[in-house]
Structure formats: C-alpha cells, structure tokens
Design a protein around this motif. Structure first.
Motif, PDB file in Angstrom:
ATOM      1  N   TRP A  83      31.168  41.918  47.465  1.00 52.36           N
ATOM      2  CA  TRP A  83      32.190  42.947  47.289  1.00 52.36           C
ATOM      3  C   TRP A  83      32.133  43.574  45.905  1.00 52.36           C
ATOM      4  N   GLN A  84      31.607  42.832  44.942  1.00 57.74           N
ATOM      5  CA  GLN A  84      31.530  43.354  43.583  1.00 57.74           C
ATOM      6  C   GLN A  84      30.574  44.547  43.478  1.00 57.74           C
ATOM      7  N   PHE A  85      29.681  44.697  44.446  1.00 62.22           N
ATOM      8  CA  PHE A  85      28.720  45.801  44.440  1.00 62.22           C
ATOM      9  C   PHE A  85      28.904  46.734  45.621  1.00 62.22           C
ATOM     10  N   ALA A  86      29.956  46.537  46.398  1.00 61.14           N
ATOM     11  CA  ALA A  86      30.220  47.383  47.566  1.00 61.14           C
ATOM     12  C   ALA A  86      31.112  48.563  47.167  1.00 61.14           C
ATOM     13  N   GLU A  87      31.011  49.625  47.912  1.00 60.13           N
ATOM     14  CA  GLU A  87      31.889  50.783  47.717  1.00 60.13           C
ATOM     15  C   GLU A  87      33.169  50.504  48.502  1.00 60.13           C
ATOM     16  N   LEU A  88      34.082  49.757  47.887  1.00 63.74           N
ATOM     17  CA  LEU A  88      35.278  49.290  48.581  1.00 63.74           C
ATOM     18  C   LEU A  88      36.131  50.439  49.111  1.00 63.74           C
ATOM     19  N   ASP A  89      36.299  51.494  48.327  1.00 60.50           N
ATOM     20  CA  ASP A  89      37.096  52.632  48.791  1.00 60.50           C
ATOM     21  C   ASP A  89      36.502  53.235  50.060  1.00 60.50           C
ATOM     22  N   ALA A  90      35.190  53.407  50.075  1.00 59.36           N
ATOM     23  CA  ALA A  90      34.529  53.983  51.243  1.00 59.36           C
ATOM     24  C   ALA A  90      34.661  53.076  52.465  1.00 59.36           C
ATOM     25  N   LEU A  91      34.742  51.768  52.217  1.00 59.75           N
ATOM     26  CA  LEU A  91      34.884  50.810  53.311  1.00 59.75           C
ATOM     27  C   LEU A  91      36.342  50.609  53.719  1.00 59.75           C
ATOM     28  N   GLY A  92      37.253  51.139  52.922  1.00 65.05           N
ATOM     29  CA  GLY A  92      38.671  50.963  53.219  1.00 65.05           C
ATOM     30  C   GLY A  92      39.178  49.573  52.882  1.00 65.05           C
ATOM     31  N   LEU A  93      38.547  48.941  51.893  1.00 65.56           N
ATOM     32  CA  LEU A  93      38.911  47.589  51.488  1.00 65.56           C
ATOM     33  C   LEU A  93      39.440  47.583  50.060  1.00 65.56           C
ATOM     34  N   THR A  94      40.167  46.504  49.743  1.00 68.10           N
ATOM     35  CA  THR A  94      40.614  46.299  48.366  1.00 68.10           C
ATOM     36  C   THR A  94      39.926  45.057  47.816  1.00 68.10           C
ATOM     37  N   ALA A  95      39.886  44.965  46.501  1.00 72.68           N
ATOM     38  CA  ALA A  95      39.320  43.779  45.859  1.00 72.68           C
ATOM     39  C   ALA A  95      40.108  42.541  46.258  1.00 72.68           C
ATOM     40  N   GLU A  96      41.415  42.681  46.401  1.00 69.72           N
ATOM     41  CA  GLU A  96      42.256  41.548  46.801  1.00 69.72           C
ATOM     42  C   GLU A  96      41.861  41.026  48.180  1.00 69.72           C
ATOM     43  N   GLN A  97      41.661  41.929  49.136  1.00 69.80           N
ATOM     44  CA  GLN A  97      41.231  41.514  50.476  1.00 69.80           C
ATOM     45  C   GLN A  97      39.901  40.776  50.412  1.00 69.80           C
TER      46      GLN A  97
END
Length: 128
Positions: free
Chosen positions: A35-49
């Motif tokens: 997750w540290q290298f994923a485009e979380l916004d584009a995936l619709g995820l948060t760092a907390e999740q």
C-alpha cells in the motif's frame, strides 16, 4: 487502471513474504502491491484501511474486499485449484472462522515466521 489490485502492508516482513508467495505460486492477473507504493486515491482506499487489512480492488467488476475476503478474491482470480480454495474461503461457516483467524494473525504478525517488530499493527486509535 482496469486491472484488479491486491494491496498489502509493505512495511511488514510477514506480509511481504506472504505477498511474495502469492506472486510466485498464485498466477493472477492482479497487481500485488504494497500500500505504501499504491495509488490509494485511485483505488478508493485509505492508508488506515490498508494498515488494518489487506485489500482487493477490481475496478472492472467493482468488487472491493478486505482481510480474508480479499484473499479469497485473489485466489478466485487464479487457476482452478486456487479458485476452489478462494470459493471455500467464502463459504459462510469458513468465512465466519476466517475473520477471527485473520484478526489474530494481523495482531500477531510480528511473531510469525519472517515477521519483525515493524510488523506490529498499531492500536486502532493511533494515527497512520
């Protein structure tokens, strides 16, 4: 980004070892990425999740899942043998047991083979 994505905690040695196992032995069209290298916004995820559980996002089918449900989706995206394992993981009695087992492993992943102190999950009220 129409490709399914399986997101794990790249700061955890146990999680990384598990993801490497999946990359090697579970043929899947999904990207397996920390997750540290994923485009979380584009995936619709948060760092907390992502810090709390592995995540599955498939934009083509609009399926999202976390924890053992995400693992089931990853397995179901693979070859028949793995698809059966993923389907079994989704059967209600198995799924009911999988969640507590997943949470136990997540809380104790720093004690697992390949785990380190960095693998310890921060308390729920800690900032990510």
């Amino acid at each position: 980004m129409d490709q399914p994505t399986f997101v794990y905690d790249g700061d955890c040695a146990f999680c990384t070892s598990s993801a490497e196992f999946a990359k090697r032995w579970v043929p899947t069209p999904a990207r397996i990425v920390p997750w540290q290298f994923a485009e979380l916004d584009a995936l619709g995820l948060t760092a907390e999740q992502c810090a709390e559980a592995v995540q599955w996002v498939d934009p083509a089918t609009r399926v999202t899942a976390a924890g053992p449900d995400a693992i089931a989706e990853l397995l179901r995206s693979s070859r028949p043998w793995w698809q059966v394992a993923g389907a079994v993981l989704r059967v209600p009695p198995v799924r009911a047991l999988a969640w507590p087992a997943y949470r136990w492993v997540a809380r104790n992943r720093h004690r697992m083979p390949g785990g380190t102190a960095a693998c310890a999950v921060p308390p729920r009220d800690a900032q990510v």
